[in-house]
Design a protein around this motif. Structure first.
Motif, short mmCIF file in Angstrom:
data_model
loop_
_atom_site.label_atom_id
_atom_site.label_comp_id
_atom_site.label_asym_id
_atom_site.label_seq_id
_atom_site.Cartn_x
_atom_site.Cartn_y
_atom_site.Cartn_z
N LEU A 290 78.64 -49.58 -36.80
CA LEU A 290 78.28 -48.15 -35.99
C LEU A 290 77.91 -47.47 -37.43
CD1 LEU A 290 81.58 -47.58 -33.86
CD2 LEU A 290 79.45 -48.53 -33.16
N LEU A 291 76.28 -47.20 -37.18
CA LEU A 291 75.45 -46.60 -38.26
C LEU A 291 76.40 -45.53 -39.15
CD1 LEU A 291 73.00 -47.04 -39.98
CD2 LEU A 291 71.82 -45.42 -38.12
N TYR A 292 76.72 -44.36 -38.34
CA TYR A 292 77.18 -43.36 -38.91
C TYR A 292 78.78 -43.48 -39.77
CZ TYR A 292 73.32 -41.08 -36.49
OH TYR A 292 72.10 -40.85 -36.17
N HIS A 293 79.47 -44.59 -39.00
CA HIS A 293 80.81 -45.04 -39.74
C HIS A 293 80.54 -45.52 -40.82
CE1 HIS A 293 83.23 -45.12 -35.39
NE2 HIS A 293 82.61 -44.04 -35.61
N MET A 294 79.51 -46.55 -40.91
CA MET A 294 79.14 -47.23 -42.36
C MET A 294 78.74 -46.25 -43.16
SD MET A 294 76.23 -50.00 -42.97
CE MET A 294 74.76 -49.05 -42.61
N ASP A 295 77.99 -45.28 -43.04
CA ASP A 295 77.41 -44.25 -43.82
C ASP A 295 78.54 -43.10 -44.25
OD1 ASP A 295 74.70 -43.61 -44.92
OD2 ASP A 295 75.12 -41.58 -44.07
N ALA A 296 79.50 -42.92 -43.34
CA ALA A 296 80.57 -42.17 -43.55
C ALA A 296 81.62 -42.87 -44.45
CB ALA A 296 81.28 -41.86 -42.41
N GLY A 297 81.57 -44.38 -44.88
CA GLY A 297 82.57 -44.80 -45.84
C GLY A 297 83.21 -46.35 -45.36
N MET A 298 82.76 -46.58 -44.13
CA MET A 298 83.51 -47.60 -43.61
C MET A 298 82.67 -49.01 -44.11
SD MET A 298 84.96 -47.95 -39.81
CE MET A 298 86.61 -48.93 -39.43
N PHE A 299 82.86 -49.22 -45.32
CA PHE A 299 81.95 -50.19 -45.99
C PHE A 299 82.59 -50.73 -47.34
CE2 PHE A 299 78.55 -51.33 -48.88
CZ PHE A 299 77.44 -52.03 -48.08
N ARG A 300 82.63 -52.28 -47.62
CA ARG A 300 82.83 -52.47 -48.79
C ARG A 300 81.89 -53.71 -49.14
NH1 ARG A 300 88.49 -52.01 -50.04
NH2 ARG A 300 87.78 -52.98 -52.16
N VAL A 301 81.99 -54.07 -50.60
CA VAL A 301 81.28 -55.10 -51.12
C VAL A 301 82.36 -56.27 -51.18
CG1 VAL A 301 79.98 -56.02 -53.03
CG2 VAL A 301 79.77 -53.76 -52.21
N VAL A 302 81.81 -57.49 -50.85
CA VAL A 302 82.70 -58.80 -50.91
C VAL A 302 81.92 -59.33 -52.01
CG1 VAL A 302 83.32 -60.87 -50.03
CG2 VAL A 302 83.72 -58.77 -48.78
N LYS A 303 82.90 -59.71 -52.98
CA LYS A 303 82.23 -60.50 -54.13
C LYS A 303 82.91 -62.06 -54.29
CE LYS A 303 80.71 -60.60 -58.83
NZ LYS A 303 80.87 -59.77 -60.15
N VAL A 304 81.89 -62.84 -54.08
CA VAL A 304 82.46 -64.34 -53.95
C VAL A 304 81.94 -64.86 -55.50
CG1 VAL A 304 82.15 -66.64 -52.90
CG2 VAL A 304 81.85 -64.53 -51.43
N ALA A 305 83.25 -65.25 -55.95
CA ALA A 305 83.08 -65.99 -57.32
C ALA A 305 84.15 -66.73 -57.77
CB ALA A 305 82.92 -64.69 -58.51
#
Lengths: 164, 605
Positions: free
Chosen positions: B590-605
């Motif tokens: 949901l675009l505005y949810h993402m923009d509001a902070g519902m976002f993470r970075v996944v790092k595969v290492a």
């Protein structure tokens, strides 16, 4: 390519039929039928039949050897399009009712089901046999797999019954 | 939508690109539907508006175009908004040159494609973004097939029409047959500026929600349920800072819902010949809107989900979450018109078109349904307690009668429920686990089993599975097991969290701006991701770079998806093979949810 494959499958199917002849049910069934005029190899895949159409003459008796080369269970049912649709509805009701798929093979080898449609269920990797005589009172019937979704995804074909 | 106009458009576009001219000619495309939305589909004699791989050039600009018959300022891609159909072939090495003719940075993310991390198109995660005036060349091998889409991953640009369909033709025959295909891209267009929409959401919860419960509703509830229960229910919603009618936070009050860029009045039409099987590639490319899709009079057989083939499922309706795709087959036999109907989940509007044997035909628009009340349906544990689900109670009862959940429950009415015990709901261990094997020694569930607290056999709010056959996640079954058969080595649990009133959305209570670092996946590990939705809204959760195999009870045949809809109060899990080294975006789509902070970075290492 497909032709080559089909030849190979036909070879396998007849081997399977020979191997199967030692078992009882096939023999007893076959003896109920008139002599076989033709033996045809069919392949059932995910989600298709090869060949996908067929022409027969009225009264012709055919032995279908159907090999399931797919990953999923399939059936091979013969009947007019209305009966196929009813059968399909029934299968779908059953699937909805218990929430499971149709894996509990309800067709016996070469038996007709409750609707008197000639039908056979074929597990993946196996070959099943169905003997059927083309009727005198129909011009076209269908062969189909009525496991929910399979017919719609492509598992159906026409049998033209042309006067001799 | 006249033929002469359509013929003119691709030439125009190509000339623009070949000449490298950024100016002037855009206006010629004014008022056209995307040229790929050709009524004759893929087998058309004049396949226009399709950019075919492997070498494709795309120009992004802001221009004046008609949307729904009104002058608007969308973002266009090669002069059309939504953008052209990008058509690739499995096995190709795709080269996509994207030129930014905007006055701000932009990007394109190829949604659902497995590719190198630096080609994934997320500014700040995969690359720096494409600066104004610059061209970025995406190069990646195409190693999959099916129906996908692409869109900007910069700010709120996607809301301005910076999106389009992406189809990859299969190298081998697909497990179904069809005669003709059509793309159905669903979007939600607003004549308001996206930043204004976001501001309105931030400052006034329910800004776009005109269907708030009223005092009259309250007294009606009292009559039905008795005063105490109604009051308790009210208190519950108050405590959650939610209104029970927040089905969607941006609604038809600002949105015009589009099918292939056309409003219902413009009536985009797909043509068929009776008896032909049509493949409809349905893509939800909207910013915020879930749709319930049906074609009255036709059964749709679902053959792929998120681009991946599934065992065919005949249905009369399916719900498509934001960013999901479904491929369905229909075989219209009659020489008549059918309505392609996509009703927004909150019932505030719809996108529609027509499937017809010739142009100019229409069929009736179905009667619109009433907005549903989140009510107890959203409470997670006791599925079937929603407005529509009562009659389904027998379905959900396999092994679910743990003493705590059945005590005091009266399945015929809501008043028997214990409203006070919210904390424990949705997590009672025996619930919803029909036919499962016992837990493994390490306490983890066996592979493929649905999580307790999942409602994968439920279509969701406001849709009645008794009225017609509706697709549910439980129906999705792969044709064969996916390559990695290892059980998960560990579990990672993430909560979807939010505060509606302040329009804060997050994972585990922390906005993206508040987290200290990425989520770590060990390279090549097999893990189970558990998503717990603590909010009262659906969230379509999207992982970039790797598939999520949704544990829906299908055992070895669990489906794999790029976007998972998590219903309110629901707990679901997916298996992931962390084979894609690098940094990847993971977020609510949901675009505005993402923009509001519902976002993470996944790092595969």
């Amino acid at each position: 390519m497909r032709k080559t494959l089909l030849t190979v499958i036909a070879g396998l199917a007849s081997t399977a039929a020979l191997a199967g002849a030692g078992h009882s049910n096939d023999d007893s069934q076959a003896s109920d039928h008139p002599p076989i005029d033709r033996t045809l190899a069919f392949e059932a895949g995910d989600m298709w039949f090869t060949p996908d159409k067929l022409a027969l003459t009225p009264g012709e008796t055919v032995r279908f050897n159907i090999t399931n080369s797919g990953q999923l269970e399939h059936e091979f049912v013969i009947g007019d399009s209305e009966a196929q649709m009813e059968h399909r509805e029934m299968m779908r009701e059953m699937a909805n009712g218990n929430g499971h798929d149709m894996s509990a093979g309800h067709h016996g080898e070469g038996e007709a089901d409750a609707d008197n449609m000639p039908a056979v269920t074929i597990p993946p990797g196996e070959t099943a046999t169905l003997v059927w005589t083309a009727p005198n009172n129909a011009e076209e019937v269908e062969f189909a797999c009525n496991i929910p979704g399979h017919y719609e995804a492509g598992m159906n074909g026409a049998i033209q019954i042309e006067g001799s | 939508m006249t033929k002469t106009k359509q013929t003119a458009s691709p030439l125009t576009r190509r000339q623009v690109l070949k000449g490298g001219s950024a100016l002037g000619l855009g206006a010629m495309a004014l008022g056209l539907p995307p040229a790929w939305a050709n009524p004759w589909g893929q087998t058309a004699a004049y396949p226009r508006g399709i950019e075919s791989g492997p070498d494709i050039s795309l120009a992004i600009r802001r221009e004046t175009l008609d949307v729904a018959g009104k002058t608007a300022r969308p973002i266009s891609i090669n002069d059309t908004s939504p953008g052209p159909l990008i058509r690739l072939k499995e096995g190709q090495d795709a080269v996509l040159r994207v030129t930014n003719l905007l006055e701000e940075s932009t990007s394109i993310h190829w949604h659902g494609l497995i590719l190198p991390p630096e080609m994934d198109g997320v500014p700040g995660v995969s690359f720096a973004g494409i600066a104004p005036g610059e061209t970025f060349t995406y190069r990646f091998p195409v190693r999959q097939n099916g129906t996908y889409w692409y869109h900007s991953h910069s700010g709120l640009q996607e809301q301005l029409g910076h999106a389009g369909p992406l189809v990859i033709d299969a190298a081998e025959p697909e497990p179904f047959r069809y005669d003709r295909e059509h793309v159905l891209l669903l979007t939600d267009w607003s004549f308001e500026d996206p930043a204004t929409i976001f501001h309105n959401l931030k400052t006034g919860e329910g800004y776009y929600n005109f269907q708030e419960r009223t005092v009259a509703d309250f007294f009606a509830d009292v009559q039905r349920h008795g005063f105490t229960d109604t009051a308790a229910q009210r208190a519950m919603w108050a405590e959650m800072r939610m209104s029970s009618r927040d089905i969607a936070d941006v609604t038809g009050s600002t949105y015009t819902y589009l099918m292939n860029g056309q409003s219902p009045t413009q009536n985009w039409t797909a043509l068929f010949k009776p008896g032909e099987t049509q493949r409809l590639r349905v893509i939800n490319g909207s910013a915020m809107s879930y749709f319930d899709v049906r074609i009255p009079g036709l059964t749709m057989t679902v053959v792929a989900a998120d681009g991946q083939p599934i065992q065919p499922v005949p249905v009369e309706e399916f719900r498509i979450g934001v960013a999901e795709t479904y491929d369905v087959l229909v075989t219209p036999e009659a020489n008549t018109a059918y309505t392609l109907f996509a009703e927004s989940m909150d019932r505030s509007g719809y996108a529609s078109g027509t499937l017809a044997p010739r142009l100019g035909m229409t069929a009736p628009i179905p009667v619109r349904r009433q907005i549903a009340d989140r009510g107890m349906e959203a409470m997670g544990s006791h599925e079937g307690m929603g407005m529509s689900g009562m009659s389904d109670m027998p379905d959900m009862d396999h092994g679910s009668r743990s003493p705590s959940s059945s005590t005091g429950m009266d399945h015929t009415e809501m008043s028997g429920m214990d409203h006070s015990n919210m904390q424990g709901m949705g997590h009672s261990p025996k619930e919803g686990m029909s036919g499962m094997a016992p837990d493994r020694a390490d306490g983890m569930l066996p592979v493929g089993v649905a999580q307790p607290g999942s409602r994968l056999d439920r279509p969701g709010i406001g849709i009645d599975p008794d009225e017609r056959r509706v697709l549910v996640y439980r129906d999705l079954k792969a044709l064969r097991p996916w390559p990695d058969r290892r059980p998960p080595g560990r579990e990672l649990e993430l909560h979807l969290t939010g505060n509606m009133e302040r329009y804060m959305w997050s994972f585990d209570g922390k906005k993206f701006s508040e987290v200290t670092g990425p989520i770590h996946f060990e390279k090549d590990e097999r893990l189970r991701l558990i998503l717990v939705n603590d909010t009262m809204m659906e969230h379509p959760i999207h992982l970039h770079g790797m598939w999520m195999e949704l544990e829906n009870g299908a055992g070895e045949l669990i489906p794999r998806k790029h976007t998972l809809n998590v219903k309110p109060g629901e707990r679901i899990s997916a298996l992931i093979t962390a084979d894609a080294e690098g940094s990847w975006a993971f977020h609510c789509h949901l675009l505005y949810h993402m923009d509001a902070g519902m976002f993470r970075v996944v790092k595969v290492a």
